[in-house]
Each structure stands twice: as structure tokens, then as C-alpha cells.
Design an enzyme around this catalytic site. Structure first.
Site, PDB file in Angstrom:
ATOM      1  N   GLY A 189      50.492  36.381  43.045  1.00 24.74           N
ATOM      2  CA  GLY A 189      50.527  36.658  41.620  1.00 24.74           C
ATOM      3  C   GLY A 189      51.775  37.453  41.235  1.00 24.74           C
ATOM      4  O   GLY A 189      52.320  37.148  39.869  1.00 24.74           O
ATOM      5  N   CYS A 261      39.324  49.444  39.540  1.00 21.15           N
ATOM      6  CA  CYS A 261      38.139  50.104  39.392  1.00 21.15           C
ATOM      7  C   CYS A 261      38.678  51.442  40.269  1.00 21.15           C
ATOM      8  O   CYS A 261      37.751  51.984  41.386  1.00 21.15           O
ATOM      9  CB  CYS A 261      37.287  49.391  40.256  1.00 21.15           C
ATOM     10  SG  CYS A 261      37.742  48.574  41.853  1.00 21.15           S
TER      11      CYS A 261
END
Length: 335
Positions: A189, A261
Site C-alpha cells: 500500500g 483501533c
């Protein structure tokens, strides 16, 4: 030790919540018989927190005049239905099952995980990139909006993209996967800006992080193990590289949501601010951080938010509403 400094007096409450059973939401599968599924979830005394919030917060007309519509940047991604139990209710949803249309009825997830997708504000015909897509809950939610003209779902780990493919096969009919041109890849990515620059209307960058709640309950391969100390210390740099790639893949005028998270401001606000500086200095690209105060107010009946984020919003675990942690920040690429 770190979080007691960062959060002060509220850290003991966050800590005990992290150690307690997590609450879930049931994301209704719009490709199933969603009206019947919603009715069944209502029978359990669960409520659709998304539509309840949006209906209750519609602007009231004053003196008989039509209320001014909210700014376009306030729009939530449409068509998402997610049921939760009320604050303090620790009931559990039954496991999802195969519905009459041959796909699963609903997807169980931390309801706070839906907030980055809602904040992204998808509109019909958008080209969308989910840069770190596995295990697939947010990718599934992006498809539920019905807005994706193209959806690229990427994750570096081929084993994790395998899990993502399984979820798509269980929840999304084949013709929809084809029609939405869902493309699942396992690329690095960090290089996406070079591969496909200036292409996407909306990009979700849900980066690898310390997964704080999971790490407390999982001994195997825990990121806080001594053997992974170097990897943990390098996480913010990886996160900056991924967010920079996501912004470079976005069209000027397009939007990016960054999410983790983790509770750590080193992985949250600092990454956002560092990436914006990097893009300005190295590429001459201006990025604007959107104010999500209205968004926090919209969903404050369901989630507990940390009141002092420098940029973005952070859902903090609370015994009465034990979702999260979930940090998310919305940006617009200006140039």
C-alpha cells in the site's frame, strides 16, 4: 504507563472497559432480505443507531421556514443499517446465518468500526479505494452503500486478503461483485500513490496499528512482545507512508479517512499532522482536515468520545458503551 499519562483520570475507566467484554453491532446485509432482517433485530430490542441518529438530528425548521440543509461535507455514507443494544445492555447477537437469498443476513463487528465508513461520505458513482482492507468489515460496509462505481480492496497480506474474499463471497452476490468491479489485490500500500495517483474520489486508510483491545486478550503474536519492539516503534512511520500513499491516490477535491483501533496519539493525531506536513513539503500538496464535531454530536448517544483530540475523533471504551477504541480523521485533498 503511557496511556495513564495521555488520558489522566479517565485511563482507569478505559482500561477496565478494554478488559471487559466488547459490545458488537449487527451490520445489516442489504443484499439479503434486509427489511426482514431489520425486523428480526428489532424483535431483540436492538436499534439501528445510524438511522436513529440521522432522523433525530434533522435540522428543525424555524418559524415555519424550511431549515437550511447541512453542508455537503457533513453527509454520511448512505444506506447503512447497523443495530446495537442500548447503553448498559450487554445482550449478545446470535451468530449470523445464511438467509433466504443465499447470502448471510448480517455481519457482526465493533459498531465503532462503521464510523470511518460513515464519515467518508460516499456518493453515488464514486471510485473508492480501501488501502488496508482485510479482514473485510469496512470493505463490506463500503459495498453496502451502493455508491461504489469501482472498489479497489487491497491488503499486503495474502492470507488476510483470503479472509476478505471469503467475507465478500458470503455476503455479496456474484453479479454485484462483478457489477461493482470489486478488485482485490495484495500490493504494498505504501506504493499506491506511484501505482495509481490522482484517481480516487474516496479513500479509506485503516492502517495496521497496535490493535489495543485485541492485544490485551491475545498472547500469540502480540505486537507488545519484546521480540516485536522494533516493529512496534516503526508503526507510526509505516502509518505515515500509508496515509501519504492514500492521499496521493486521491483526486484533488477527493476525501480520505484515516483510521486506527489504537488509543495512541502517536499513531493517531501525530500521524495525520506529520503526513500533512510531508505532503506539503515534498509534493506541494495541500490537505485540509475536516471538522467532525457535528459527527461526534450525531453519534454521542451510542459511543463515548474522547473530548480532547487535536484533529479527528476517538471513540474510547466505556463500560456502558463498550465499543472501540476507534480513531478516525477525515481529510480533503485540496491540490
Amino acid at each position: 504507563m503511557t496511556y495513564s499519562v495521555q488520558f489522566g483520570d479517565i485511563w482507569p475507566s478505559i482500561r477496565v472497559s478494554l478488559l471487559s467484554e466488547q459490545k458488537y453491532g449487527a451490520l445489516v446485509n442489504n443484499f439479503a432480505a434486509w427489511d426482514c432482517v431489520s425486523a428480526e433485530l428489532e424483535q431483540l430490542s436492538a436499534r439501528d443507531f445510524v438511522n436513529e441518529a440521522i432522523v433525530h438530528r434533522e435540522p428543525e425548521p424555524e418559524n415555519g421556514q424550511t431549515a437550511a440543509p447541512p453542508p455537503a461535507s457533513w453527509a454520511c455514507s448512505p444506506n447503512l443499517r447497523c443495530f446495537t443494544f442500548a447503553r448498559g445492555d450487554v445482550s449478545r447477537f446470535p451468530p449470523a446465518r445464511l438467509g433466504s437469498l443465499g447470502v448471510m443476513d448480517y455481519y457482526l463487528m465493533d459498531a465503532a468500526s462503521l464510523l470511518p465508513v460513515l464519515a467518508l461520505g460516499l456518493q453515488p458513482g464514486d471510485t473508492v479505494l480501501d488501502l488496508c482492507a482485510a479482514p473485510g468489515g469496512k470493505t463490506l460496509a463500503l459495498l453496502q452503500t451502493g455508491c461504489c462505481r469501482n472498489l479497489a480492496a487491497n491488503d499486503l497480506s495474502t492470507s488476510r486478503t483470503g479472509r476478505l474474499q471469503k467475507i465478500l463471497h458470503s455476503y455479496v452476490p456474484q453479479d454485484v461483485r462483478d457489477r461493482n468491479r470489486v478488485r482485490v489485490t495484495s500490493w504494498d500500500g505504501r506504493k499506491w500513490g506511484e501505482l495509481e495517483g490522482d484517481i480516487y474520489d474516496r479513500v479509506l486508510v485503516d492502517v495496521p496499528c497496535t490493535t489495543d483491545r485485541h492485544s490485551l486478550h491475545e498472547e500469540e503474536n502480540n505486537i507488545f512482545q519484546r521480540s516485536r519492539k522494533k516493529e512496534r516503534q516503526m508503526l507510526p512511520m509505516l502509518q505515515v507512508q500509508l496515509l501519504a500513499a492514500g492521499l496521493l491516490a486521491t483526486k484533488p477535491g477527493g476525501h480520505v479517512v484515516y483510521s486506527t483501533c489504537s488509543l495512541s496519539h502517536l499513531q493517531n493525531e501525530y500521524v495525520v499532522q506529520g503526513t500533512i506536513e510531508l505532503l506539503a513539503n515534498q509534493y506541494g500538496i495541500k490537505v485540509h482536515v475536516e471538522d467532525l464535531t457535528h459527527f461526534r454530536k450525531l453519534f454521542m448517544d451510542t459511543f463515548s468520545f474522547f473530548p480532547s483530540c487535536q484533529v479527528g475523533e476517538l471513540v474510547i471504551p466505556n463500560l456502558m458503551a463498550n465499543f472501540g477504541p476507534m480513531y478516525f480523521c477525515k481529510m480533503c485533498r485540496m491540490t
